[in-house]
Write a protein that holds these residues in place. Structure first.
Motif: not given
Length: 420
Positions: A163, A194, A197, A213-214
C-alpha cells in the motif's frame, strides 16, 4: 566587522522559526549569539557587548522588554534589526489564529517595532512588498536547508503490491489549507481503497476519511526543532502533500515543507503558489497543483508510478544540495547586517509622534487585558465560591437528615426499652 549578535526571543526552546532564521545561518556564518533575556529580564550587558541587536516578530508583544531593549540600544547607537517571517497583518478571516485572536493584541506592538527598527529581514519578496511601505529598510534573507541537522534519506524501494502511504504534516493553523483539498483526498480514498493509507502529523484528518481507508493521526509531539527533526527522520511514507489557500498571507510564506519532505526522502505535491512554485519544477523535483482535478491527478500519478516517486526524490535532493544549503548562503546574513548597520548611521524620517501614539495604544490595550484577566480571575473565584456554597448546603442537608434520624431513633420505643 559584525561578530557578536544580541538575540532576543520569548520562547524557552529553539523552534523551527529560530533555527531557520537565526541559529542555523548565524552559526554557519561564524557569528557569536548572546541570549538577550536572562532570568526574565533584559540583559543590558548582551546589548553593550554586541555589534547588532536582533529580535523576532513575537518579541515586541512583550512590550516592556522591547522598549527596554530598543531604548538602551539607541543610547549605545547599536543597530536594531527585526526578523519577520509571516505577514501577520494579513491573516485571512478563516485562519485559526485570526479566529482565536492569538496575534491581534500584539499587532500594535508589532507595527511599533517595524516603524522603529533600523532594518527588517524577511523571508520572501511578497513579504518585503507588504512591509516596505512601513519601513523602507527591508531585506530578503530566504530560508535555507540545514543539512547539519537533517540527513538526506534515499528513496524507498517497495513491492508493487504494498500500500502507498500519503503523508501530511502541519500545525492546526493549517486547517483551511487541508480543508481546501479534502474533496480530492476523499475521491482518491474511494478510488484506491485499502491500496492507499493516510498519515497526518499535527493536524487532525478530515472527518469521515477513516471510513474509506486506513488513517493515522499523531498530534504535535514537540516544538523544539532538533527533537522535531529526530522524530520526522523516523517517518515512513511514500508521498506527501502541502496544500495552501491562495491569499496574501500564504503567498508570503517560504518553502520549508519542500526542504523537509525532501530530506525525509518523500516526494511531494505542493500548492502552485509562490512559496513552492519558486523552488519546485513540476514533474522534476516535485509536483504542483492548484485545482481539485490537479490535486487528484498529481497524487494519483505518484501513487501509480513508484519509479517517478524515486526520481523526484533524487532530483529534489540534488536541487536542495545545489541551491539551498544554508552553509552556502550564510554570508548573506553578514552582508545584510552590515548594510543595515551602515544605514542606521544615516538620518531617518522622524516618526516619533506615530511611535508615541502607538505606545499609548499598546499600553491601553495592556490595561484592558489586565482588567479582563482580573475579571476572569474574579469570575473563577466566584464560581468556586458558588460551588463550595453548594457543597456546604448539601452537607448541612445531610447533617439535618442525620439529626432527624438520630432523634427518631432516641425517641423510639425500642431504644427506650433497651436503653437500661
Amino acid at each position: 566587522m559584525i561578530n557578536k549578535i544580541a538575540f532576543f526571543r520569548s520562547s524557552s526552546s529553539i523552534s523551527a522559526l529560530e533555527q531557520y532564521r537565526i541559529f542555523g545561518p548565524l552559526t554557519n556564518a561564524g557569528m557569536q549569539i548572546s541570549e538577550g533575556i536572562k532570568d526574565g529580564i533584559v540583559d543590558r550587558d548582551a546589548i553593550y557587548e554586541s555589534d547588532i541587536v536582533l529580535f523576532q516578530r513575537d518579541f515586541s508583544s512583550h512590550f516592556d522588554w522591547y522598549l527596554t531593549l530598543i531604548n538602551y540600544a539607541r543610547e549605545l547607537r547599536k543597530p536594531v534589526i527585526m526578523d519577520l517571517d509571516d505577514d501577520l497583518f494579513a491573516l485571512p478571516s478563516d485562519h485559526p489564529d485570526r479566529i482565536s485572536t492569538y496575534y491581534a493584541s500584539g499587532l500594535p506592538a508589532l507595527l511599533h517595532a517595524i516603524l522603529n527598527v533600523d532594518g527588517v529581514t524577511v523571508t520572501s519578496k511578497p513579504l518585503k512588498e507588504s512591509i516596505q511601505n512601513l519601513n523602507p529598510n527591508v531585506w530578503i534573507l530566504p530560508n535555507y536547508f540545514d543539512d547539519q541537522l537533517w540527513q538526506f534519506r534515499p528513496e524507498r524501494t517497495k513491492s508493487p503490491d504494498d500500500s502507498v502511504t500519503i503523508f501530511y504534516m502541519g500545525t492546526p493553523t493549517h486547517q483551511p489549507d487541508l480543508r481546501l483539498i479534502s474533496p480530492s483526498l476523499f475521491q482518491l480514498a474511494e478510488e484506491f481503497g485499502s491500496a492507499i493509507k493516510f498519515s497526518f502529523y499535527g493536524m487532525e484528518p478530515p472527518e469521515g476519511l477513516e471510513e474509506l481507508t486506513s488513517v493515522t493521526y499523531q498530534p504535535v509531539q514537540t516544538y523544539n526543532y532538533v527533537n522535531f527533526v529526530a522524530y520526522m527522520s523516523e517517518i515512513e511514507a511514500d508521498l506527501a502533500i502541502a496544500p495552501l489557500c491562495d491569499n496574501r498571507f500564504n503567498r508570503s510564506k517560504s518553502a520549508i515543507k519542500f526542504f523537509e519532505y525532501t530530506a525525509m526522502g518523500i516526494p511531494g505535491v505542493y500548492a502552485d503558489l509562490a512559496p513552492y512554485s519558486s523552488v519546485v519544477k513540476d514533474g522534476y523535483n516535485g509536483m504542483l497543483a492548484q485545482t481539485m482535478d490537479q490535486w487528484c491527478e498529481k497524487i494519483r500519478l505518484l501513487i501509480e508510478k513508484p519509479d517517478l516517486r524515486n526520481s523526484i526524490v533524487r532530483d529534489a535532493q540534488e536541487s536542495v544540495k545545489k541551491q539551498w544549503l544554508i552553509r552556502d548562503h550564510s554570508s548573506e546574513w553578514l552582508d545584510v547586517y552590515k548594510k543595515i548597520s551602515d544605514s542606521a548611521r544615516k538620518s531617518h524620517v522622524d516618526r516619533s509622534n506615530i511611535l508615541e501614539s502607538l505606545e499609548m495604544i499598546v499600553n491601553q490595550q495592556k490595561e484592558i487585558r489586565d482588567k479582563q484577566e482580573l475579571i476572569n480571575s474574579l469570575n473563577e473565584t466566584k464560581e468556586k465560591i458558588i460551588s463550595l456554597e453548594q457543597k456546604l448546603s448539601d452537607k448541612q442537608y445531610e447533617i439535618e437528615e442525620t439529626r432527624k434520624v438520630l432523634i427518631s431513633l432516641l425517641l423510639s420505643k425500642s431504644w427506650t426499652i433497651t436503653r437500661p
